[in-house]
Design a protein around this motif. Structure first.
Motif, mmCIF file in Angstrom:
data_model
loop_
_atom_site.group_PDB
_atom_site.id
_atom_site.type_symbol
_atom_site.label_atom_id
_atom_site.label_comp_id
_atom_site.label_asym_id
_atom_site.label_seq_id
_atom_site.Cartn_x
_atom_site.Cartn_y
_atom_site.Cartn_z
ATOM 1 N N LEU A 180 14.174 -0.062 4.088
ATOM 2 C CA LEU A 180 13.368 0.616 5.104
ATOM 3 C C LEU A 180 12.732 1.881 4.531
ATOM 4 N N ARG A 181 13.457 2.573 3.676
ATOM 5 C CA ARG A 181 12.910 3.771 3.031
ATOM 6 C C ARG A 181 11.679 3.394 2.203
ATOM 7 N N GLU A 182 11.785 2.296 1.480
ATOM 8 C CA GLU A 182 10.664 1.820 0.667
ATOM 9 C C GLU A 182 9.463 1.485 1.549
ATOM 10 N N ARG A 183 9.710 0.813 2.682
ATOM 11 C CA ARG A 183 8.626 0.492 3.618
ATOM 12 C C ARG A 183 7.990 1.760 4.178
ATOM 13 N N SER A 184 8.810 2.733 4.530
ATOM 14 C CA SER A 184 8.285 3.954 5.145
ATOM 15 C C SER A 184 7.413 4.741 4.177
ATOM 16 N N LEU A 185 7.756 4.720 2.893
ATOM 17 C CA LEU A 185 6.972 5.448 1.898
ATOM 18 C C LEU A 185 5.562 4.876 1.766
ATOM 19 N N LYS A 186 5.406 3.599 2.100
ATOM 20 C CA LYS A 186 4.077 2.972 2.021
ATOM 21 C C LYS A 186 3.123 3.512 3.080
ATOM 22 N N LEU A 187 3.661 4.174 4.113
ATOM 23 C CA LEU A 187 2.785 4.733 5.142
ATOM 24 C C LEU A 187 1.876 5.819 4.569
ATOM 25 N N ALA A 188 2.231 6.326 3.399
ATOM 26 C CA ALA A 188 1.373 7.308 2.728
ATOM 27 C C ALA A 188 0.007 6.704 2.413
ATOM 28 N N VAL A 189 -0.057 5.368 2.293
ATOM 29 C CA VAL A 189 -1.335 4.686 2.057
ATOM 30 C C VAL A 189 -2.302 4.988 3.204
ATOM 31 N N ILE A 190 -1.795 4.984 4.431
ATOM 32 C CA ILE A 190 -2.639 5.266 5.592
ATOM 33 C C ILE A 190 -3.088 6.720 5.582
ATOM 34 N N GLU A 273 -3.341 -4.117 6.447
ATOM 35 C CA GLU A 273 -4.792 -3.997 6.385
ATOM 36 C C GLU A 273 -5.222 -2.789 5.561
ATOM 37 N N TRP A 274 -4.484 -1.694 5.670
ATOM 38 C CA TRP A 274 -4.819 -0.495 4.887
ATOM 39 C C TRP A 274 -4.561 -0.724 3.407
ATOM 40 N N GLU A 275 -3.519 -1.466 3.067
ATOM 41 C CA GLU A 275 -3.228 -1.730 1.656
ATOM 42 C C GLU A 275 -4.321 -2.582 1.014
ATOM 43 N N ALA A 276 -4.984 -3.407 1.834
ATOM 44 C CA ALA A 276 -6.055 -4.265 1.307
ATOM 45 C C ALA A 276 -7.434 -3.623 1.440
ATOM 46 N N ALA A 277 -7.516 -2.470 2.095
ATOM 47 C CA ALA A 277 -8.815 -1.853 2.396
ATOM 48 C C ALA A 277 -9.370 -1.074 1.213
ATOM 49 N N GLU A 278 -10.703 -1.015 1.172
ATOM 50 C CA GLU A 278 -11.415 -0.168 0.207
ATOM 51 C C GLU A 278 -12.143 0.905 1.014
ATOM 52 N N PRO A 279 -11.662 2.161 0.985
ATOM 53 C CA PRO A 279 -12.338 3.215 1.752
ATOM 54 C C PRO A 279 -13.784 3.380 1.299
#
Length: 315
Positions: A180-190, A273-279
Motif C-alpha cells: 500500500l505504501r508503494e501504491r500511495s507513493l505513485k500518487l505523486a504522479v498526479i 490514466e495519469w501514469e499513461a498521460a502526456e501533459p
C-alpha cells in the motif's frame, strides 16, 4: 467452493443482464447496476429487499448485506464471485509481491537488532535493508535476539522457533502495508502532472484556476495518507510489544491495512490514466483534467474527519 463463500443468489432479479454491485458514481452508495435496454440502471442495495420482496433474513438478504460491506475491499462484485476474504477470515482479498514481504521482514530484522543493541538504525531503501539483513553480523544478532525475546516472553514448546514464526507471520501481515505504501507513493504522479498542467495553461485563467483548485484539493488526502503510514510505522515499531500482544497486533495491522486500502482504492482508475498521460495542450489531457477535477470535488471538497488520526496500537 462452498456456497457460503460465494455470492450465489436465488432470486431471478440477480439474473438480469450485466448485474454487478458497485459504488454509485454520485454519492458512493452501494448499488446494484444492471443493463436495461440500451442503458445502465441502478438500485441502492438498501432498497433491493423492499423493491423485489426479498426477506432481509433470507440467504439472499444476507448476501446483499455482505455485498454492501464487500465494496469496501473490491471495486465490483458480480453474482457468483467469491466473498472478499476480509469478511470471512480477516485476510486480504488482494495479493502482494514477494518483494513486499522481504521489505517487511527486513524492517522487522532491523528492529530486532536495534532492540538488542540499543542503537538507532533508520533504513528506508529496500536495497539497504537487503544488505543489512544479509550481513553475517546481523544474522548472528538476530539469533541472539530470538533467545533474549523468547526468555522474556516465557513461551512454551520451542521458544526460539515460536519467536521466529511470529516474526514471519508479522512480516506477512506488514507486507500489505508495504504494498500500500508503494501504491500511495505513485500518487505523486498526479501531483507532478498538475504542476505541469499549471505551467502549460498559465495564461488561460479559468483553466488555471481549476488546476490550482485541484492542487489544493489533492494535497490534504495525500498528506493524510503519508501521516497514516507514519503512524503505522510508529505503532508497530516496538518489536517486543508487537510480539507480546501478537494476536491483537495482527488484528490492528489488518484494520490499518483495510483502512489504507479503502483510502487508495478510489484513486486507482484515475492514477492509471495519469501514469499513461502526456501533459500537453491536447483534448485528451484536458479531458483527464476535467475528470480529475470532478473526482476531487466530489470526494474531497468538504472537510473530512480522518478516522485513523488517534488510533493506538494494542498493548
Amino acid at each position: 467452493m462452498n456456497r457460503s463463500t460465494k455470492f450465489e443468489f436465488d432470486h431471478k432479479v440477480f439474473t438480469l443482464e450485466n448485474v454487478r454491485f458497485v459504488l454509485s458514481r454520485n454519492d458512493d452508495e452501494p448499488v446494484m447496476r444492471f443493463r436495461l435496454g440500451k442503458n445502465d440502471a441502478e438500485v441502492p442495495i438498501s432498497k433491493l429487499c423492499n423493491e423485489f420482496k426479498i426477506d432481509p433474513k433470507s440467504f439472499d438478504g444476507q448476501l446483499l448485506d455482505m455485498a454492501a460491506k464487500g465494496l469496501k475491499y473490491v471495486r465490483e462484485i458480480r453474482p457468483g464471485d467469491t466473498i472478499p476474504n476480509e469478511l470471512i477470515d480477516g485476510t486480504a482479498s488482494w495479493r502482494v509481491d514477494d518483494r513486499h514481504f522481504q521489505i517487511a521482514k527486513g524492517r522487522l530484522t532491523v528492529q530486532l537488532v536495534t532492540w538488542l543493541t540499543g542503537g538507532e538504525t533508520v533504513i528506508s531503501s529496500p536495497e539497504q535493508l537487503e544488505q543489512v539483513v544479509e550481513d553475517p553480523k546481523t544474522k548472528a544478532r538476530v539469533t541472539e535476539a530470538f533467545k533474549v525475546i523468547a526468555n522474556k516472553l516465557a513461551l512454551s514448546g520451542n521458544p526460539e522457533e515460536e519467536v521466529e514464526k511470529r516474526i514471519d507471520l508479522l512480516a506477512k501481515e506488514l507486507a500489505y502495508i508495504e504494498a500500500l505504501r508503494e501504491r500511495s507513493l505513485k500518487l505523486a504522479v498526479i501531483r507532478r502532472g498538475l504542476e505541469a498542467a499549471h505551467r502549460i495553461y498559465k495564461i488561460e485563467r479559468n483553466l488555471r484556476e481549476e488546476i490550482v483548485r485541484m492542487q489544493t484539493l489533492s494535497l490534504p488526502p495525500i498528506t493524510d495518507m503519508e501521516q497514516r503510514f507514519a503512524q503505522v510505522d510508529a505503532q508497530t515499531g516496538e518489536i517486543l510489544a508487537m510480539l507480546k500482544a501478537f494476536e491483537k497486533n495482527v488484528a490492528y495491522i489488518r484494520e490499518m491495512r483495510d483502512d489504507l486500502h479503502q483510502c487508495l482504492m478510489p484513486w486507482d482508475e484515475l492514477l492509471e490514466e495519469w501514469e499513461a498521460a502526456e501533459p500537453d495542450k491536447t483534448p485528451a489531457f484536458e479531458a483527464l483534467l476535467k475528470k480529475t477535477y470532478h473526482f476531487l470535488a466530489r470526494k474531497y471538497a468538504q472537510a473530512s474527519t480522518w478516522k485513523l488520526a488517534a488510533r493506538p496500537a494494542p498493548r
